[in-house]
Design a protein around this motif. Structure first.
Motif, PDB file in Angstrom:
ATOM      1  N   LEU A 328       0.830  -1.202   0.000  1.00 22.34           N
ATOM      2  CA  LEU A 328       0.000   0.000   0.000  1.00 22.34           C
ATOM      3  C   LEU A 328       0.873   1.263   0.000  1.00 22.34           C
ATOM      4  O   LEU A 328       0.571   2.243  -0.699  1.00 22.34           O
ATOM      5  CB  LEU A 328      -0.934   0.002   1.203  1.00 22.34           C
ATOM      6  CG  LEU A 328      -1.931   1.159   1.308  1.00 22.34           C
ATOM      7  CD1 LEU A 328      -2.807   1.244   0.068  1.00 22.34           C
ATOM      8  CD2 LEU A 328      -2.784   1.017   2.567  1.00 22.34           C
ATOM      9  N   ALA A 329       1.967   1.232   0.763  1.00 24.13           N
ATOM     10  CA  ALA A 329       2.888   2.374   0.783  1.00 24.13           C
ATOM     11  C   ALA A 329       3.485   2.605  -0.604  1.00 24.13           C
ATOM     12  O   ALA A 329       3.664   3.751  -1.040  1.00 24.13           O
ATOM     13  CB  ALA A 329       3.984   2.141   1.813  1.00 24.13           C
ATOM     14  N   PHE A 330       3.794   1.516  -1.293  1.00 23.44           N
ATOM     15  CA  PHE A 330       4.347   1.639  -2.642  1.00 23.44           C
ATOM     16  C   PHE A 330       3.329   2.257  -3.607  1.00 23.44           C
ATOM     17  O   PHE A 330       3.651   3.191  -4.346  1.00 23.44           O
ATOM     18  CB  PHE A 330       4.792   0.270  -3.151  1.00 23.44           C
ATOM     19  CG  PHE A 330       4.920   0.201  -4.648  1.00 23.44           C
ATOM     20  CD1 PHE A 330       5.908   0.912  -5.316  1.00 23.44           C
ATOM     21  CD2 PHE A 330       4.021  -0.561  -5.403  1.00 23.44           C
ATOM     22  CE1 PHE A 330       6.016   0.874  -6.702  1.00 23.44           C
ATOM     23  CE2 PHE A 330       4.118  -0.602  -6.781  1.00 23.44           C
ATOM     24  CZ  PHE A 330       5.115   0.116  -7.433  1.00 23.44           C
ATOM     25  N   THR A 331       2.098   1.732  -3.618  1.00 18.15           N
ATOM     26  CA  THR A 331       1.107   2.244  -4.571  1.00 18.15           C
ATOM     27  C   THR A 331       0.799   3.715  -4.308  1.00 18.15           C
ATOM     28  O   THR A 331       0.698   4.513  -5.246  1.00 18.15           O
ATOM     29  CB  THR A 331      -0.199   1.419  -4.504  1.00 18.15           C
ATOM     30  OG1 THR A 331      -0.670   1.389  -3.150  1.00 18.15           O
ATOM     31  CG2 THR A 331       0.016   0.001  -4.990  1.00 18.15           C
ATOM     32  N   MET A 334       3.764   5.894  -5.521  1.00 20.35           N
ATOM     33  CA  MET A 334       3.888   6.070  -6.973  1.00 20.35           C
ATOM     34  C   MET A 334       3.103   7.273  -7.469  1.00 20.35           C
ATOM     35  O   MET A 334       3.406   7.835  -8.532  1.00 20.35           O
ATOM     36  CB  MET A 334       3.437   4.807  -7.704  1.00 20.35           C
ATOM     37  CG  MET A 334       4.441   3.663  -7.642  1.00 20.35           C
ATOM     38  SD  MET A 334       6.004   4.023  -8.483  1.00 20.35           S
ATOM     39  CE  MET A 334       5.499   3.965 -10.203  1.00 20.35           C
ATOM     40  N   PHE A 335       2.081   7.686  -6.712  1.00 18.04           N
ATOM     41  CA  PHE A 335       1.272   8.841  -7.115  1.00 18.04           C
ATOM     42  C   PHE A 335       1.665  10.110  -6.351  1.00 18.04           C
ATOM     43  O   PHE A 335       1.013  11.137  -6.493  1.00 18.04           O
ATOM     44  CB  PHE A 335      -0.215   8.532  -6.914  1.00 18.04           C
ATOM     45  CG  PHE A 335      -0.734   7.478  -7.849  1.00 18.04           C
ATOM     46  CD1 PHE A 335      -1.104   7.797  -9.144  1.00 18.04           C
ATOM     47  CD2 PHE A 335      -0.826   6.155  -7.436  1.00 18.04           C
ATOM     48  CE1 PHE A 335      -1.572   6.825 -10.014  1.00 18.04           C
ATOM     49  CE2 PHE A 335      -1.297   5.170  -8.301  1.00 18.04           C
ATOM     50  CZ  PHE A 335      -1.669   5.503  -9.600  1.00 18.04           C
ATOM     51  N   LYS A 340      11.179  11.296  -5.215  1.00 19.01           N
ATOM     52  CA  LYS A 340      12.116  11.065  -6.310  1.00 19.01           C
ATOM     53  C   LYS A 340      11.968   9.623  -6.812  1.00 19.01           C
ATOM     54  O   LYS A 340      11.421   8.755  -6.123  1.00 19.01           O
ATOM     55  CB  LYS A 340      13.555  11.290  -5.833  1.00 19.01           C
ATOM     56  CG  LYS A 340      13.834  12.701  -5.346  1.00 19.01           C
ATOM     57  CD  LYS A 340      15.260  12.793  -4.807  1.00 19.01           C
ATOM     58  CE  LYS A 340      15.551  14.190  -4.267  1.00 19.01           C
ATOM     59  NZ  LYS A 340      16.909  14.289  -3.693  1.00 19.01           N
ATOM     60  N   LYS A 341      12.514   9.367  -7.997  1.00 17.63           N
ATOM     61  CA  LYS A 341      12.464   8.004  -8.546  1.00 17.63           C
ATOM     62  C   LYS A 341      13.164   7.019  -7.611  1.00 17.63           C
ATOM     63  O   LYS A 341      12.697   5.890  -7.416  1.00 17.63           O
ATOM     64  CB  LYS A 341      13.107   7.964  -9.925  1.00 17.63           C
ATOM     65  CG  LYS A 341      12.300   8.630 -11.021  1.00 17.63           C
ATOM     66  CD  LYS A 341      12.983   8.460 -12.373  1.00 17.63           C
ATOM     67  CE  LYS A 341      12.156   9.133 -13.477  1.00 17.63           C
ATOM     68  NZ  LYS A 341      12.791   8.988 -14.811  1.00 17.63           N
ATOM     69  N   LEU A 347      10.573   2.127  -2.067  1.00 18.70           N
ATOM     70  CA  LEU A 347       9.260   1.632  -1.640  1.00 18.70           C
ATOM     71  C   LEU A 347       8.903   0.336  -2.377  1.00 18.70           C
ATOM     72  O   LEU A 347       8.362  -0.601  -1.775  1.00 18.70           O
ATOM     73  CB  LEU A 347       8.193   2.698  -1.889  1.00 18.70           C
ATOM     74  CG  LEU A 347       8.245   3.943  -1.011  1.00 18.70           C
ATOM     75  CD1 LEU A 347       7.245   4.987  -1.516  1.00 18.70           C
ATOM     76  CD2 LEU A 347       7.957   3.592   0.450  1.00 18.70           C
ATOM     77  N   LEU A 348       9.188   0.292  -3.679  1.00 22.24           N
ATOM     78  CA  LEU A 348       8.923  -0.922  -4.465  1.00 22.24           C
ATOM     79  C   LEU A 348       9.754  -2.079  -3.941  1.00 22.24           C
ATOM     80  O   LEU A 348       9.245  -3.195  -3.774  1.00 22.24           O
ATOM     81  CB  LEU A 348       9.232  -0.659  -5.940  1.00 22.24           C
ATOM     82  CG  LEU A 348       9.221  -1.875  -6.865  1.00 22.24           C
ATOM     83  CD1 LEU A 348       7.846  -2.546  -6.864  1.00 22.24           C
ATOM     84  CD2 LEU A 348       9.604  -1.475  -8.295  1.00 22.24           C
TER      85      LEU A 348
END
Length: 475
Positions: A328-331, A334-335, A340-341, A347-348
């Motif tokens: 959930l933290a990753f999704t 992403m928004f 930064k990338k 997170l991914l």
């Protein structure tokens, strides 16, 4: 057929989890000669180990022929071709028959009643069912010519109204334009088993040994006049049976039209790239599915992924729960335009690692869902179900609005299935060195879900995730 003999002799290459943990191979013994027999109260799974015949469906007509000579030798590829040609010619003369096989698409209670009624109406009918159920397998020779991948998938799933099908057994389907899908009866085995058979068969046999580029025989076949003709299984039916078949065709049509399925072939990258950035491919695709769902629905969803428990005797599956605090933290991240990338990649990476840890636990029998299932089944008549099964958190976390399965590795095989929830999606995928192939399904009767919208979101998610991973490959 050669692979079937290899399995029966237990000469199929053993499979391992990683390099050292052997996997149970029992499911391979339930690929050939198996049927899900419709019976009152509960279906029965039966394996016919001594079966020697194959059943062919053409224009709804059933035909049967022996796959072995009296001396035990398997028919040659040319002899199989001869028998299939005879079936096609015979079916063409007969025209379209009554779709008795479509009754297998009906409600199971209705089907078992009709099977009993048809069997009792004529001894020949009962014999026909016995021949069909005990066959090594079924091949459906279709009149259709699906041109798109989505059309091919629909042909494999349901053929739009389940005509020219017998769904109590897995079937190989051959379309008029020479495409080769399969419809699998899931209860005897998991999807990876027929996938393995498919890959092994392709590696062992090449048609170039027998046919030239134009499909002409490379060698002059012998005279087949002594080869027994395939047996046409004839039915004796009354008006009630005919009406039941027509009702089954309509029932199957409605059921088929209630499910939307589509195919996403993604060739931008695959497992080779993911290994360069040190991300486990399966967990990566699971995060792509999470991201796509969030993109479409702006919320997380409980997600099921199949975890094989074949390291145990006769093991089948456990649930790997994909949705986690880290996914959930990753999704959400992403928004987040302020990240930064490199931060999104972190997170991914954490979400992937969490998923891998859960999968390892599930594979080793430490998941929770099969235990809960066992506990629920132990409740006796008159006893109260434990309160946990009514807990709102338990119910929400067990409502798997996304059901997924990874059937890698395969270069030539891809599966699919329908959603398990009315408001959910089914997502099956294969990960190759340079590709990721997925099928997405949903209910057309649900206004909130759409297979094509999620497919588009999946493609966008895979693109976006590559964008944050690519800089890591250069480090």
């Amino acid at each position: 057929m050669e692979i079937r003999d290899v399995i029966e002799r237990e000469e199929l290459q053993p499979q391992f989890l990683g390099r050292s943990i052997p996997l149970d191979m029992d499911q391979f013994h339930r690929i050939f000669g198996v049927a899900r027999l419709a019976e009152r109260g509960q279906d029965r799974l039966t394996v016919f180990k001594d079966s020697r015949h194959f059943v062919i469906l053409a224009k709804n007509h059933f035909f049967s022929f022996d796959c072995y000579h009296p001396n035990g030798a398997l028919l040659s590829i040319y002899e199989f071709e001869c028998q299939l040609d005879r079936v096609l010619r015979h079916a063409e003369k007969l025209g379209t028959g009554v779709a008795v096989g479509t009754l297998t698409a009906q409600n199971r209670d209705i089907w078992v009643e009709m099977k009993e009624s048809i069997s009792q109406w004529s001894p020949e009918n009962k014999k026909n069912f016995d021949i069909i159920d005990s066959a090594i397998g079924i091949a459906c020779l279709d009149d259709s010519s699906p041109h798109t991948d989505d059309e091919l998938i629909e042909t494999a799933f349901h053929n739009y109204n389940a005509s020219n099908r017998y769904l109590d057994k897995s079937s190989v389907i051959v379309t008029k334009n020479a495409r080769l899908p399969m419809n699998g009866e899931h209860s005897p085995y998991e999807a990876t088993q027929p996938g393995t058979i498919h890959e092994v068969a392709l590696s062992r046999t090449t048609l170039k040994q027998y046919y030239d580029y134009y499909g002409e025989a490379s060698l002059i076949p012998k005279d087949f006049s002594n080869l027994p003709e395939p047996t046409h299984l004839k039915w004796t039916l009354n008006k009630e049976h005919i009406a039941a078949v027509n009702e089954a065709l309509e029932h199957a049509r409605r059921l088929a039209s209630s499910v939307s399925v589509t195919y996403l072939p993604y060739f931008q990258y695959g497992s080779d790239f993911l290994k360069k950035v040190r991300l486990t491919p399966d967990a990566y695709v699971q995060m792509a599915i999470q991201l796509a769902y969030w993109r479409v629905h702006q919320k997380p969803m409980a997600t099921y992924e199949t975890a094989s428990t074949r390291q145990f005797y006769h093991g089948r599956t456990e649930t790997c729960r994909t949705l986690s605090v880290d996914s959930l933290a990753f999704t959400k991240g992403m928004f987040n335009q302020s990240l930064k990338k490199s931060e999104k990649f972190s997170l991914l990476k954490k979400a992937v690692e969490s998923h891998v840890d859960y999968m390892k636990a599930a594979l080793s029998g430490k998941g929770c869902d099969r235990h809960f299932l066992g506990l629920s089944q132990m409740v006796q008549s008159g006893e109260d179900m434990p309160e946990i099964f009514f807990d709102s958190g338990f119910l929400k976390s067990s409502h798997f609005g996304i059901s997924t399965s990874n059937i890698s590795p395969s270069n030539n095989y891809l599966g699919g299935f329908g959603p398990v929830k009315e408001d959910g999606y089914g997502c099956c995928y294969v990960i190759g060195p340079n590709f990721i192939k997925l099928t997405v399904s949903s209910k057309t009767t649900c206004q909130e879900t759409n297979s094509y919208v999620l497919k588009k979101a999946l493609q966008q998610s895979l693109d976006d995730m590559y964008d944050i991973c690519a800089p890591q490959a250069k480090l």
